[in-house]
Design an enzyme around this catalytic site. Structure first.
Site, short mmCIF file in Angstrom:
data_model
loop_
_atom_site.label_atom_id
_atom_site.label_comp_id
_atom_site.label_asym_id
_atom_site.label_seq_id
_atom_site.Cartn_x
_atom_site.Cartn_y
_atom_site.Cartn_z
CG ASP A 283 -8.78 -3.24 -4.44
OD1 ASP A 283 -8.27 -2.61 -3.51
OD2 ASP A 283 -9.50 -4.25 -4.27
CE1 TYR B 104 -13.08 -7.77 0.95
CE2 TYR B 104 -11.44 -9.40 0.29
CZ TYR B 104 -11.81 -8.31 1.06
OH TYR B 104 -10.91 -7.76 1.93
NE ARG C 77 -4.30 -1.42 0.29
CZ ARG C 77 -5.36 -1.64 1.05
NH1 ARG C 77 -5.60 -0.86 2.07
NH2 ARG C 77 -6.19 -2.61 0.77
NE ARG D 263 -7.43 5.27 2.66
CZ ARG D 263 -8.40 4.45 3.05
NH1 ARG D 263 -9.64 4.88 3.06
NH2 ARG D 263 -8.13 3.23 3.45
NE ARG E 249 -9.68 7.56 -2.97
CZ ARG E 249 -10.92 7.85 -2.68
NH1 ARG E 249 -11.59 8.68 -3.43
NH2 ARG E 249 -11.50 7.31 -1.63
O1 CP3 Z 1 0.12 -1.97 -2.43
C1 CP3 Z 1 -0.18 -1.05 -3.24
O2 CP3 Z 1 0.18 0.13 -3.06
C2 CP3 Z 1 -0.92 -1.42 -4.51
C3 CP3 Z 1 -2.33 -1.17 -4.54
C4 CP3 Z 1 -3.28 -2.05 -3.74
C5 CP3 Z 1 -4.48 -1.58 -3.19
N1 CP3 Z 1 -5.16 -2.62 -2.67
C6 CP3 Z 1 -4.90 -0.17 -3.22
C7 CP3 Z 1 -6.01 0.26 -2.38
C8 CP3 Z 1 -3.22 -3.42 -3.48
C9 CP3 Z 1 -2.12 -4.42 -3.80
C10 CP3 Z 1 -4.44 -3.76 -2.81
C11 CP3 Z 1 -4.77 -5.14 -2.41
C12 CP3 Z 1 -6.00 -5.40 -1.65
N2 CP3 Z 1 -7.22 -4.83 -1.78
C13 CP3 Z 1 -6.12 -6.44 -0.70
C14 CP3 Z 1 -5.03 -7.44 -0.37
C15 CP3 Z 1 -3.95 -6.86 0.45
C16 CP3 Z 1 -4.36 -6.37 1.77
O3 CP3 Z 1 -4.30 -5.15 1.98
O4 CP3 Z 1 -4.72 -7.20 2.60
C17 CP3 Z 1 -7.43 -6.41 -0.21
C18 CP3 Z 1 -8.01 -7.34 0.84
C19 CP3 Z 1 -8.13 -5.40 -0.91
C20 CP3 Z 1 -9.58 -5.04 -0.79
C21 CP3 Z 1 -9.73 -3.64 -0.34
N3 CP3 Z 1 -9.42 -2.55 -1.13
C22 CP3 Z 1 -10.11 -3.16 0.93
C23 CP3 Z 1 -10.53 -4.04 2.10
C24 CP3 Z 1 -10.01 -1.76 0.90
C25 CP3 Z 1 -10.22 -0.80 2.04
C26 CP3 Z 1 -11.49 -0.06 1.95
C27 CP3 Z 1 -11.39 1.22 2.76
O5 CP3 Z 1 -12.36 1.98 2.68
O6 CP3 Z 1 -10.37 1.47 3.43
C28 CP3 Z 1 -9.60 -1.39 -0.40
C29 CP3 Z 1 -9.37 -0.02 -0.90
C30 CP3 Z 1 -8.00 0.35 -1.34
N4 CP3 Z 1 -7.18 -0.42 -2.11
C31 CP3 Z 1 -7.34 1.59 -1.08
C32 CP3 Z 1 -6.11 1.53 -1.75
C33 CP3 Z 1 -5.07 2.62 -1.82
C34 CP3 Z 1 -7.93 2.77 -0.31
C35 CP3 Z 1 -8.83 3.47 -1.29
C36 CP3 Z 1 -9.04 4.94 -1.04
O7 CP3 Z 1 -8.28 5.75 -1.59
O8 CP3 Z 1 -9.99 5.28 -0.35
#
Ligand code: CP3
Length: 340
Positions: free
Chosen positions: A72, A149, A23, A27, A36
């Site tokens: 994602d 999911y 990540r 944010r 964003r």
């Molecule tokens: O690592 C990186 O920088 C690459 C991008 C990346 C994101 N998600 C960006 C993201 C990667 C590799 C993921 C993987 C991901 N997504 C996983 C597996 C890894 C982990 O973190 O366990 C999972 C389970 C997800 C599903 C997901 N996406 C969730 C549960 C959420 C959170 C929702 C929230 O409101 O916080 C996301 C959103 C997400 N994915 C964000 C980012 C930067 C936040 C989005 C935003 O800007 O609001």
């Protein structure tokens, strides 16, 4: 190009040691927040110019040794036939949930060039932009994490519906895993063909299962995905969060690197893995709250432990959190480089 990340994946020691951060585009970075503010998360993932911009931010700001595609894990599920929304507060929602054979019939494996062209275009743009910089990591969710999911309809605490399916309707569970595995193979092959120079398979929820159930219901599918990528000769990273008890199984996977979360003791893991795999990890993301001098000692100790593995890529044990100060993350990258 800076190749220290790729070298350590294959067990070639480097000085300094490489670091990238799960990540790393996100944010906690004001530059990410600025992008964003103008667009929602899914649109950001689906707009190659913007996804490229935020992927490059941590490379330029932090000086990490690898870039990871901004996307994602849930992106390929939408074209399989489910509605995907990211709601503020509730996280990802997928509907309607998959709970029966009839639900399964609504799903189809994806055709990446047709269904997710924006991901492949982002990879092509990134390879052009990163030429003289660092390698690009592509990724996908592992089949089990993806189906949680799909079956729960979103995030979950105890995976009730998914585990219910596993124990009550195993044939349905296996059919669903097969369909998602096929999609994941196509998705990652397309990423490799578009130019991804390494891939990480995220199995975020694998730790919810016992070793025996993981071995029977989950590992064969993850390993099928990893095996299908052998022909590209790029390093494969297998990351099962909360998976120390699974190491004797994940050790057997067709990958070069095992990702470790922060609960795992590195020497304990190295004992199990021996010379078979390089490791990636594993500082607790919350350790970034430590004051500088303490953080320095902590990083040093992880580097010393990692040096005993076949190869070591420094990373956090899970994603960096929005509450962390960007300056601390910068400091972490400097410390890893300076101390190794
Ligand atoms: O690592 C990186 O920088 C690459 C991008 C990346 C994101 N998600 C960006 C993201 C990667 C590799 C993921 C993987 C991901 N997504 C996983 C597996 C890894 C982990 O973190 O366990 C999972 C389970 C997800 C599903 C997901 N996406 C969730 C549960 C959420 C959170 C929702 C929230 O409101 O916080 C996301 C959103 C997400 N994915 C964000 C980012 C930067 C936040 C989005 C935003 O800007 O609001």
């Amino acid at each position: 190009m800076n190749k220290i990340f790729l070298k350590q994946c294959y067990g070639e020691k480097t000085s300094p040691s490489p670091i990238w951060i799960m990540r790393q585009a996100g944010r906690y970075l004001p530059e990410y927040q600025a992008v964003r503010q103008k667009t929602d998360f899914l649109t950001l993932c689906k707009t190659p110019e913007l996804a490229t911009e935020v992927t490059l931010q941590p490379v330029d700001i932090l000086g990490v040794d690898a870039a990871i595609l901004f996307s994602d894990i849930l992106i390929p599920i939408e074209p399989m036939g489910m509605e995907l929304v990211f709601s503020e507060g509730k996280g990802p929602l997928l509907s309607p949930p998959i709970r029966s054979e009839a639900d399964l019939k609504r799903l189809r494996p994806i055709e990446p060039e047709h269904d997710v062209p924006f991901v492949l275009e982002t990879i092509r743009l990134l390879r052009e932009a990163l030429k003289e910089k660092v390698p690009l990591i592509g990724f996908a969710g592992a089949p089990f994490t993806l189906i949680t999911y799909m079956v729960e309809g979103g995030s979950s605490k105890n995976f009730l519906h998914t585990k219910k399916m596993m124990f009550e309707a195993p044939a349905l569970f296996h059919n669903l895993m097969s369909i998602v595995t096929e999609t994941t193979i196509r998705y990652l092959k397309a990423q490799a063909e578009a130019g991804a120079q390494a891939i990480q398979l995220f199995d975020t929820w694998a730790g919810a299962l016992s070793r025996k159930d993981y071995e029977e219901f989950v590992f064969p599918y993850s390993n099928r995905v990893l095996t299908a990528l052998a022909q590209y000769n790029i390093p494969r990273i297998h990351f099962a969060l909360n998976g120390s008890h699974l190491l004797p199984v994940t050790k057997k996977s067709a990958c070069e690197v095992i990702g470790l979360d922060w609960r795992m003791d590195i020497p304990f893991c190295v004992d199990i893995l021996g010379d078979s795999k390089a490791i990636q990890g594993n500082m607790d993301p919350c350790a970034l709250f430590m004051p500088k001098s303490q953080l320095k000692d902590h990083v040093k100790s992880i580097l010393e432990q990692g040096a005993k593995a076949k190869g070591h890529i420094f990373n956090l044990g899970h994603g960096v959190m929005p509450e962390i100060d960007q300056e601390k993350v910068k400091l972490l990258v400097e410390l890893v480089h300076e101390l190794s």
